[in-house]
Design a protein around this motif. Structure first.
Motif, PDB file in Angstrom:
ATOM      1  N   PHE A 219     -32.900   9.426  98.977  1.00 39.53           N
ATOM      2  CA  PHE A 219     -34.049   9.103  98.100  1.00 39.53           C
ATOM      3  C   PHE A 219     -34.993   9.783  97.472  1.00 39.53           C
ATOM      4  O   PHE A 219     -35.546   9.285  96.460  1.00 39.53           O
ATOM      5  CB  PHE A 219     -34.715   7.641  98.811  1.00 39.53           C
ATOM      6  CG  PHE A 219     -33.575   6.627  99.273  1.00 39.53           C
ATOM      7  CD1 PHE A 219     -33.402   5.576  98.670  1.00 39.53           C
ATOM      8  CD2 PHE A 219     -33.109   6.740 100.782  1.00 39.53           C
ATOM      9  CE1 PHE A 219     -32.467   4.564  99.227  1.00 39.53           C
ATOM     10  CE2 PHE A 219     -32.172   5.822 101.087  1.00 39.53           C
ATOM     11  CZ  PHE A 219     -31.980   4.835 100.446  1.00 39.53           C
TER      12      PHE A 219
ATOM     13  N   VAL B 221     -32.654   6.219  93.825  1.00 42.09           N
ATOM     14  CA  VAL B 221     -34.056   6.118  93.597  1.00 42.09           C
ATOM     15  C   VAL B 221     -34.398   7.508  93.020  1.00 42.09           C
ATOM     16  O   VAL B 221     -33.853   7.852  91.994  1.00 42.09           O
ATOM     17  CB  VAL B 221     -34.984   5.688  94.779  1.00 42.09           C
ATOM     18  CG1 VAL B 221     -36.226   5.476  94.349  1.00 42.09           C
ATOM     19  CG2 VAL B 221     -34.209   4.677  95.707  1.00 42.09           C
ATOM     20  N   ASP B 222     -35.274   8.371  93.321  1.00 41.34           N
ATOM     21  CA  ASP B 222     -35.905   9.387  92.824  1.00 41.34           C
ATOM     22  C   ASP B 222     -34.734  10.624  93.119  1.00 41.34           C
ATOM     23  O   ASP B 222     -34.884  11.719  92.428  1.00 41.34           O
ATOM     24  CB  ASP B 222     -37.348   9.888  93.516  1.00 41.34           C
ATOM     25  CG  ASP B 222     -38.317   8.842  92.976  1.00 41.34           C
ATOM     26  OD1 ASP B 222     -38.162   8.303  91.906  1.00 41.34           O
ATOM     27  OD2 ASP B 222     -39.388   8.674  93.800  1.00 41.34           O
TER      28      ASP B 222
ATOM     29  N   CYS C   4     -30.179   3.458  89.294  1.00 39.08           N
ATOM     30  CA  CYS C   4     -31.199   4.253  89.687  1.00 39.08           C
ATOM     31  C   CYS C   4     -31.251   5.403  88.399  1.00 39.08           C
ATOM     32  O   CYS C   4     -32.698   5.840  88.007  1.00 39.08           O
ATOM     33  CB  CYS C   4     -31.058   5.020  90.834  1.00 39.08           C
ATOM     34  SG  CYS C   4     -31.057   4.009  92.253  1.00 39.08           S
TER      35      CYS C   4
ATOM     36  N   HIS D 273     -32.888   3.522  85.433  1.00 46.59           N
ATOM     37  CA  HIS D 273     -34.499   3.389  85.806  1.00 46.59           C
ATOM     38  C   HIS D 273     -35.153   4.795  85.503  1.00 46.59           C
ATOM     39  O   HIS D 273     -36.612   4.553  85.088  1.00 46.59           O
ATOM     40  CB  HIS D 273     -34.591   2.737  87.197  1.00 46.59           C
ATOM     41  CG  HIS D 273     -36.062   2.848  87.582  1.00 46.59           C
ATOM     42  ND1 HIS D 273     -36.663   1.695  87.100  1.00 46.59           N
ATOM     43  CD2 HIS D 273     -36.820   3.325  88.411  1.00 46.59           C
ATOM     44  CE1 HIS D 273     -38.059   1.696  87.638  1.00 46.59           C
ATOM     45  NE2 HIS D 273     -38.116   2.932  88.415  1.00 46.59           N
ATOM     46  N   ASN D 274     -34.534   5.843  86.002  1.00 42.30           N
ATOM     47  CA  ASN D 274     -35.358   7.101  85.776  1.00 42.30           C
ATOM     48  C   ASN D 274     -35.097   7.571  84.487  1.00 42.30           C
ATOM     49  O   ASN D 274     -35.543   8.938  84.212  1.00 42.30           O
ATOM     50  CB  ASN D 274     -35.021   8.004  86.814  1.00 42.30           C
ATOM     51  CG  ASN D 274     -35.799   7.850  88.243  1.00 42.30           C
ATOM     52  OD1 ASN D 274     -36.729   7.913  88.509  1.00 42.30           O
ATOM     53  ND2 ASN D 274     -34.996   6.798  89.133  1.00 42.30           N
TER      54      ASN D 274
ATOM     55  N   ASN E 249     -35.012   8.461 103.873  1.00 38.51           N
ATOM     56  CA  ASN E 249     -35.815   7.789 103.043  1.00 38.51           C
ATOM     57  C   ASN E 249     -37.388   7.911 103.487  1.00 38.51           C
ATOM     58  O   ASN E 249     -37.328   8.490 104.456  1.00 38.51           O
ATOM     59  CB  ASN E 249     -35.422   6.322 102.598  1.00 38.51           C
ATOM     60  CG  ASN E 249     -35.243   5.579 103.943  1.00 38.51           C
ATOM     61  OD1 ASN E 249     -35.534   5.987 104.871  1.00 38.51           O
ATOM     62  ND2 ASN E 249     -34.944   4.225 103.782  1.00 38.51           N
TER      63      ASN E 249
END
Length: 125
Positions: A12, A45-46, A88, A91-92, A125
């Motif tokens: 993550f 995520v990131d 993801c 989103h990024n 995470n």
């Protein structure tokens, strides 16, 4: 198309937030391959920023760990698959054309399928 694997590591964080987790994710996935298991690492995520070409080139937390870029190359050479969460990425602000061509973009449904069919998993995470 994705292949279900025995081992699934889910990452993550990106190289700025936690290089140790990145190194551990690819170290453990490589260990799974060495032990004869199939393995995947999912970038969520990131961590989707790690899907950009050469993103792991400067990630090196030092001994006893190998540099993350070397771990990634060995993982891919030995048949490991790197998967990237499409939602993801969106989103990024990362387009599919920008990521490493050796990686596969997957959906949330794919993530659940992989995790439910794995013999073991590790979420960092």
């Amino acid at each position: 198309m994705i292949n279900n694997t025995d081992y699934v590591g889910t990452l993550f964080d990106n190289s700025e937030s936690n290089p140790s987790k990145i190194t551990l994710a690819f170290t453990m996935a490589g260990v799974a391959l060495k032990k004869g298991h199939s393995a995947s690492v999912i970038l969520m995520v990131d961590a989707v920023h790690l899907a950009l070409p050469n993103a792991l080139a400067k990630v090196d937390i030092g001994a006893p760990f190998e540099p993350a870029g070397e771990l990634l190359e060995a993982f891919i050479e030995k048949g490991g698959q790197v998967l990237v969460c499409s939602a993801c990425m969106k989103h990024n602000g990362i387009g599919e054309s920008a990521i490493d061509k050796r990686f596969t973009v997957i959906s949330g449904d794919d993530v659940v399928e992989l995790l439910m069919n794995a013999k073991g998993s590790l979420q960092l995470n």
